[in-house]
Design an enzyme around this catalytic site. Structure first.
Site, mmCIF file in Angstrom:
data_model
loop_
_atom_site.group_PDB
_atom_site.id
_atom_site.type_symbol
_atom_site.label_atom_id
_atom_site.label_comp_id
_atom_site.label_asym_id
_atom_site.label_seq_id
_atom_site.Cartn_x
_atom_site.Cartn_y
_atom_site.Cartn_z
ATOM 1 N N SER A 118 21.031 41.265 13.804
ATOM 2 C CA SER A 118 20.684 41.990 15.212
ATOM 3 C C SER A 118 19.336 42.444 15.344
ATOM 4 C CB SER A 118 21.770 42.934 15.782
ATOM 5 O OG SER A 118 23.020 42.273 15.610
HETATM 6 N N1 SAH Z 1 26.566 43.368 12.440
HETATM 7 C C1 SAH Z 1 25.385 42.171 12.087
HETATM 8 C C2 SAH Z 1 25.299 41.027 12.958
HETATM 9 C C3 SAH Z 1 26.477 40.254 12.860
HETATM 10 S S1 SAH Z 1 26.466 38.516 13.861
HETATM 11 C C4 SAH Z 1 23.975 42.783 11.913
HETATM 12 O O1 SAH Z 1 23.922 43.948 11.718
HETATM 13 O O2 SAH Z 1 23.052 41.997 11.926
HETATM 14 C C5 SAH Z 1 27.939 38.185 14.169
HETATM 15 C C6 SAH Z 1 28.933 38.050 12.943
HETATM 16 O O3 SAH Z 1 30.548 38.297 13.467
HETATM 17 C C7 SAH Z 1 28.783 37.074 12.167
HETATM 18 O O4 SAH Z 1 28.523 37.378 10.829
HETATM 19 C C8 SAH Z 1 29.934 36.227 12.696
HETATM 20 O O5 SAH Z 1 30.418 35.459 11.599
HETATM 21 C C9 SAH Z 1 30.847 37.142 12.937
HETATM 22 N N2 SAH Z 1 32.104 36.778 13.675
HETATM 23 C C10 SAH Z 1 32.054 35.915 14.434
HETATM 24 N N3 SAH Z 1 33.507 35.680 15.112
HETATM 25 C C11 SAH Z 1 34.175 36.359 14.499
HETATM 26 C C12 SAH Z 1 35.492 36.747 14.355
HETATM 27 N N4 SAH Z 1 36.318 36.153 15.251
HETATM 28 N N5 SAH Z 1 36.092 37.627 13.393
HETATM 29 C C13 SAH Z 1 35.259 38.374 12.651
HETATM 30 N N6 SAH Z 1 34.035 37.958 12.613
HETATM 31 C C14 SAH Z 1 33.515 37.287 13.359
#
Ligand code: SAH
Length: 221
Positions: free
Chosen positions: A72
Site C-alpha cells: 500500500s
Molecule cells: N497490507 C499490505 C497490502 C495488502 S494487499 C501492505 O501493507 O502493503 C491485499 C492483500 O489482501 C493481498 O496480499 C491479498 O492476497 C489479500 N487478500 C485478498 N483477498 C483476501 C481474502 N479474502 N482473505 C484474506 N486475504 C485476502
C-alpha cells in the site's frame, strides 16, 4: 564514511533525508499522529519490496510485490493507522490482508497484539519470516479467508482490512468488540470508499474517509 556505509547496501535510499522527505509529505497531506509518523520513518519499507524497486520504496506510491498484489501507499497506511488508533483504548487488532506485512509492521508497536489473516499462504509464510527478522513479534498469523475473520481470538478492539470489500463483511462486524473500530475500503474497483465503522451499543456507525484504490478482497472459497 557515510558514503561508504550507504555503498554497502548499494543505494542511498535508506538515508535519513529520504525518509524525512516522505514523512514531511505525509504531514503536508494532513497526517497528524506523531506515533504514526515515527513509525513511517522507522519501518524500512525498502525491505518489503523487490530489490529492483527498492530505490522507489520511499516514494509515496503503491508498488507491486508479486502474485498480483501490492504494497500500500504510505499515505494510505498512515491514514488507516491513524484512523484506527484515534481514541483507541483497546489492545487487539484483527488485520485482513497481511500481504508483504508493511501495514503490520507500522501498526505493531502501537498495539498489544495483531492477528493477521491472508489467503495466499506462501506469501504469508515469507512475510512472517521478514517480520521476525525485523523483530516484529506481537503478531499471530493465519492463512485463510478474510471474509470469515478469525473468530477464535475475537471480539477485537480494532479491525483493519487492506483489500477492498464489495460490502461490509457480516462476520467481521460480528467480531468487532463494543466500541471497537473497523477501517475498511468498500466498493467496486474505481469507486472504493475508505470507511470507518464504529460499533455502538445498538448499531454500527459509518463514516467515509475518502476515495482509495485497493486490490479486491477476493470472495471466499
Ligand atoms: N497490507 C499490505 C497490502 C495488502 S494487499 C501492505 O501493507 O502493503 C491485499 C492483500 O489482501 C493481498 O496480499 C491479498 O492476497 C489479500 N487478500 C485478498 N483477498 C483476501 C481474502 N479474502 N482473505 C484474506 N486475504 C485476502
Amino acid at each position: 564514511m557515510t558514503e561508504a556505509r550507504a555503498g554497502i547496501r548499494g543505494i542511498g535510499m535508506t538515508s535519513a533525508r529520504t525518509r524525512d522527505r516522505l514523512v514531511q509529505r505525509l504531514v503536508d497531506q494532513g497526517i497528524r499522529s506523531t506515533d504514526v509518523l515515527a513509525q513511517i520513518r522507522n519501518v524500512p519499507r525498502h525491505l518489503f519490496v523487490d530489490e529492483a524497486l527498492a530505490s522507489r520504496a520511499y516514494e509515496d506510491t503503491a508498488l507491486p510485490i508479486g502474485l498480483g498484489q501490492t504494497i500500500s501507499q504510505p499515505f494510505v497506511v498512515a491514514r488507516m493507522t491513524e484512523a484506527l488508533l484515534d481514541g483507541f483504548d483497546g489492545e487487539t487488532v484483527l488485520e485482513i490482508g497481511t500481504g508483504c506485512g508493511y501495514q503490520t509492521a507500522v501498526l505493531s508497536p502501537l498495539v498489544r497484539k495483531i492477528y493477521t489473516v491472508e489467503r495466499l499462504s506462501e506469501l504469508q509464510r515469507r512475510t512472517r519470516e521478514r517480520l521476525h527478522r525485523l523483530g516484529v513479534y506481537n503478531v499471530q498469523y493465519r492463512p485463510g479467508d478474510g471474509w470469515e475473520g478469525w473468530p477464535k481470538y475475537g471480539p477485537y478492539d480494532g479491525i483493519i482490512v487492506t483489500a477492498a470489500a464489495t460490502e461490509l463483511p457480516e462476520k467481521l462486524l460480528q467480531q468487532l468488540a463494543p466500541g471497537g473500530r473497523m477501517i475498511i475500503p468498500v466498493g467496486p474497483p474505481g469507486k472504493q470508499d475508505l470507511t470507518l465503522v464504529t460499533r455502538m451499543a445498538d448499531h454500527f456507525e459509518q463514516v467515509s474517509l475518502g476515495a482509495v484504490s485497493f486490490v479486491p478482497l477476493v470472495p471466499g472459497k
